[in-house]
Design a protein around this motif. Structure first.
Motif, PDB file in Angstrom:
ATOM      1  N   ASP A  22       0.842  -1.186   0.000  1.00 22.74           N
ATOM      2  CA  ASP A  22       0.000   0.000   0.000  1.00 22.74           C
ATOM      3  C   ASP A  22       0.885   1.246   0.000  1.00 22.74           C
ATOM      4  O   ASP A  22       0.685   2.171   0.753  1.00 22.74           O
ATOM      5  N   LEU A  23       1.918   1.227  -0.829  1.00 24.30           N
ATOM      6  CA  LEU A  23       2.840   2.360  -0.926  1.00 24.30           C
ATOM      7  C   LEU A  23       2.791   2.915  -2.340  1.00 24.30           C
ATOM      8  O   LEU A  23       2.704   2.166  -3.311  1.00 24.30           O
ATOM      9  N   PHE A  24       2.859   4.227  -2.420  1.00 24.57           N
ATOM     10  CA  PHE A  24       2.815   4.896  -3.706  1.00 24.57           C
ATOM     11  C   PHE A  24       3.970   5.883  -3.795  1.00 24.57           C
ATOM     12  O   PHE A  24       4.338   6.516  -2.810  1.00 24.57           O
ATOM     13  N   GLU A  25       4.518   6.006  -4.982  1.00 22.34           N
ATOM     14  CA  GLU A  25       5.608   6.949  -5.213  1.00 22.34           C
ATOM     15  C   GLU A  25       5.045   8.362  -5.209  1.00 22.34           C
ATOM     16  O   GLU A  25       4.155   8.681  -5.984  1.00 22.34           O
ATOM     17  N   VAL A  26       5.579   9.198  -4.320  1.00 25.22           N
ATOM     18  CA  VAL A  26       5.119  10.582  -4.245  1.00 25.22           C
ATOM     19  C   VAL A  26       6.156  11.561  -4.783  1.00 25.22           C
ATOM     20  O   VAL A  26       5.830  12.702  -5.094  1.00 25.22           O
ATOM     21  N   ALA A  27       7.396  11.120  -4.888  1.00 22.76           N
ATOM     22  CA  ALA A  27       8.459  11.983  -5.422  1.00 22.76           C
ATOM     23  C   ALA A  27       9.643  11.115  -5.843  1.00 22.76           C
ATOM     24  O   ALA A  27       9.778   9.976  -5.389  1.00 22.76           O
ATOM     25  N   ARG A  28      10.492  11.706  -6.680  1.00 24.80           N
ATOM     26  CA  ARG A  28      11.683  11.003  -7.161  1.00 24.80           C
ATOM     27  C   ARG A  28      12.800  12.036  -7.320  1.00 24.80           C
ATOM     28  O   ARG A  28      12.578  13.107  -7.874  1.00 24.80           O
ATOM     29  N   TYR A  29      13.991  11.705  -6.825  1.00 22.98           N
ATOM     30  CA  TYR A  29      15.138  12.621  -6.889  1.00 22.98           C
ATOM     31  C   TYR A  29      16.369  11.872  -7.374  1.00 22.98           C
ATOM     32  O   TYR A  29      16.586  10.716  -7.010  1.00 22.98           O
ATOM     33  N   LEU A  30      17.198  12.537  -8.164  1.00 19.70           N
ATOM     34  CA  LEU A  30      18.430  11.923  -8.639  1.00 19.70           C
ATOM     35  C   LEU A  30      19.523  11.969  -7.576  1.00 19.70           C
ATOM     36  O   LEU A  30      20.444  11.158  -7.600  1.00 19.70           O
ATOM     37  N   ILE A  31      19.442  12.907  -6.644  1.00 18.76           N
ATOM     38  CA  ILE A  31      20.459  13.060  -5.606  1.00 18.76           C
ATOM     39  C   ILE A  31      19.932  12.449  -4.300  1.00 18.76           C
ATOM     40  O   ILE A  31      18.932  12.929  -3.752  1.00 18.76           O
ATOM     41  N   PRO A  32      20.566  11.387  -3.802  1.00 22.57           N
ATOM     42  CA  PRO A  32      20.076  10.711  -2.599  1.00 22.57           C
ATOM     43  C   PRO A  32      19.935  11.622  -1.383  1.00 22.57           C
ATOM     44  O   PRO A  32      18.974  11.504  -0.623  1.00 22.57           O
ATOM     45  N   MET A  33      20.843  12.576  -1.207  1.00 26.74           N
ATOM     46  CA  MET A  33      20.776  13.470  -0.051  1.00 26.74           C
ATOM     47  C   MET A  33      19.541  14.365  -0.127  1.00 26.74           C
ATOM     48  O   MET A  33      18.889  14.623   0.885  1.00 26.74           O
ATOM     49  N   GLN A  34      19.190  14.808  -1.309  1.00 28.00           N
ATOM     50  CA  GLN A  34      17.990  15.625  -1.471  1.00 28.00           C
ATOM     51  C   GLN A  34      16.741  14.798  -1.172  1.00 28.00           C
ATOM     52  O   GLN A  34      15.818  15.272  -0.519  1.00 28.00           O
ATOM     53  N   ALA A  35      16.713  13.555  -1.628  1.00 25.07           N
ATOM     54  CA  ALA A  35      15.579  12.675  -1.340  1.00 25.07           C
ATOM     55  C   ALA A  35      15.449  12.442   0.158  1.00 25.07           C
ATOM     56  O   ALA A  35      14.347  12.452   0.709  1.00 25.07           O
ATOM     57  N   SER A  36      16.570  12.272   0.827  1.00 33.80           N
ATOM     58  CA  SER A  36      16.562  12.065   2.273  1.00 33.80           C
ATOM     59  C   SER A  36      16.053  13.299   3.008  1.00 33.80           C
ATOM     60  O   SER A  36      15.296  13.191   3.983  1.00 33.80           O
ATOM     61  N   LEU A  37      16.427  14.469   2.536  1.00 23.67           N
ATOM     62  CA  LEU A  37      15.968  15.720   3.135  1.00 23.67           C
ATOM     63  C   LEU A  37      14.446  15.859   2.999  1.00 23.67           C
ATOM     64  O   LEU A  37      13.747  16.165   3.968  1.00 23.67           O
ATOM     65  N   VAL A  38      13.930  15.597   1.819  1.00 26.36           N
ATOM     66  CA  VAL A  38      12.487  15.694   1.586  1.00 26.36           C
ATOM     67  C   VAL A  38      11.747  14.627   2.388  1.00 26.36           C
ATOM     68  O   VAL A  38      10.703  14.899   2.985  1.00 26.36           O
ATOM     69  N   GLN A  39      12.285  13.427   2.434  1.00 25.23           N
ATOM     70  CA  GLN A  39      11.670  12.357   3.225  1.00 25.23           C
ATOM     71  C   GLN A  39      11.608  12.750   4.693  1.00 25.23           C
ATOM     72  O   GLN A  39      10.620  12.513   5.379  1.00 25.23           O
ATOM     73  N   GLY A  40      12.649  13.397   5.188  1.00 21.70           N
ATOM     74  CA  GLY A  40      12.661  13.878   6.567  1.00 21.70           C
ATOM     75  C   GLY A  40      11.571  14.915   6.818  1.00 21.70           C
ATOM     76  O   GLY A  40      10.936  14.910   7.877  1.00 21.70           O
ATOM     77  N   CYS A  41      11.330  15.792   5.859  1.00 16.91           N
ATOM     78  CA  CYS A  41      10.245  16.783   5.986  1.00 16.91           C
ATOM     79  C   CYS A  41       8.889  16.090   6.024  1.00 16.91           C
ATOM     80  O   CYS A  41       8.004  16.485   6.789  1.00 16.91           O
ATOM     81  N   LEU A  42       8.730  15.060   5.211  1.00 17.43           N
ATOM     82  CA  LEU A  42       7.473  14.309   5.208  1.00 17.43           C
ATOM     83  C   LEU A  42       7.255  13.606   6.553  1.00 17.43           C
ATOM     84  O   LEU A  42       6.169  13.682   7.133  1.00 17.43           O
ATOM     85  N   VAL A  43       8.295  12.963   7.049  1.00 14.84           N
ATOM     86  CA  VAL A  43       8.190  12.257   8.326  1.00 14.84           C
ATOM     87  C   VAL A  43       7.923  13.244   9.465  1.00 14.84           C
ATOM     88  O   VAL A  43       7.092  12.992  10.339  1.00 14.84           O
ATOM     89  N   ALA A  44       8.596  14.393   9.440  1.00 13.01           N
ATOM     90  CA  ALA A  44       8.381  15.415  10.467  1.00 13.01           C
ATOM     91  C   ALA A  44       6.951  15.953  10.423  1.00 13.01           C
ATOM     92  O   ALA A  44       6.443  16.435  11.430  1.00 13.01           O
TER      93      ALA A  44
END
Length: 105
Positions: A22-44
């Motif tokens: 039950d998981l859906f792709e909400v974003a995609r980034y070429l730079i892993p650090m940027q993806a991690s930053l955005v994921q952190g904002c989502l989790v927060a």
């Protein structure tokens, strides 16, 4: 995917269901650090978002464009909230000001 199950996704065609989950792709980034930053904002923001393919991208960044980058996944129940957080991130609402206190120096 069943028509009723796909209804919430009709306005966002780029979202893809992950088979068997039950998981859906909400974003995609070429730079892993940027993806991690955005994921952190989502989790927060209370969204249980996870990264997919981050470690694969970190092993060889030259493969990132060929493999599609790092995907951020979130459960169906959080898709609207995730889209709102992503839009806020793009507007710069998560940016820290120059005078932000980030802890002891």
């Amino acid at each position: 995917m069943h028509k009723a199950a796909a209804a919430p996704l009709a306005g966002v065609p780029e979202l893809e269901a992950i088979p068997g989950r039950d998981l859906f792709e909400v974003a995609r980034y070429l730079i892993p650090m940027q993806a991690s930053l955005v994921q952190g904002c989502l989790v927060a923001s209370g969204i249980p978002a996870v990264l997919a393919d981050a470690h694969l991208m970190q092993t060889d960044l030259l493969l990132a464009p060929a493999l599609g980058g790092v995907r951020i996944l979130a459960p169906r129940d959080y898709l609207d909230q995730a889209q709102a957080v992503l839009a806020a991130f793009e507007r710069g609402e998560f940016a820290l000001g120059e005078d932000a206190d980030v802890g002891p120096a």
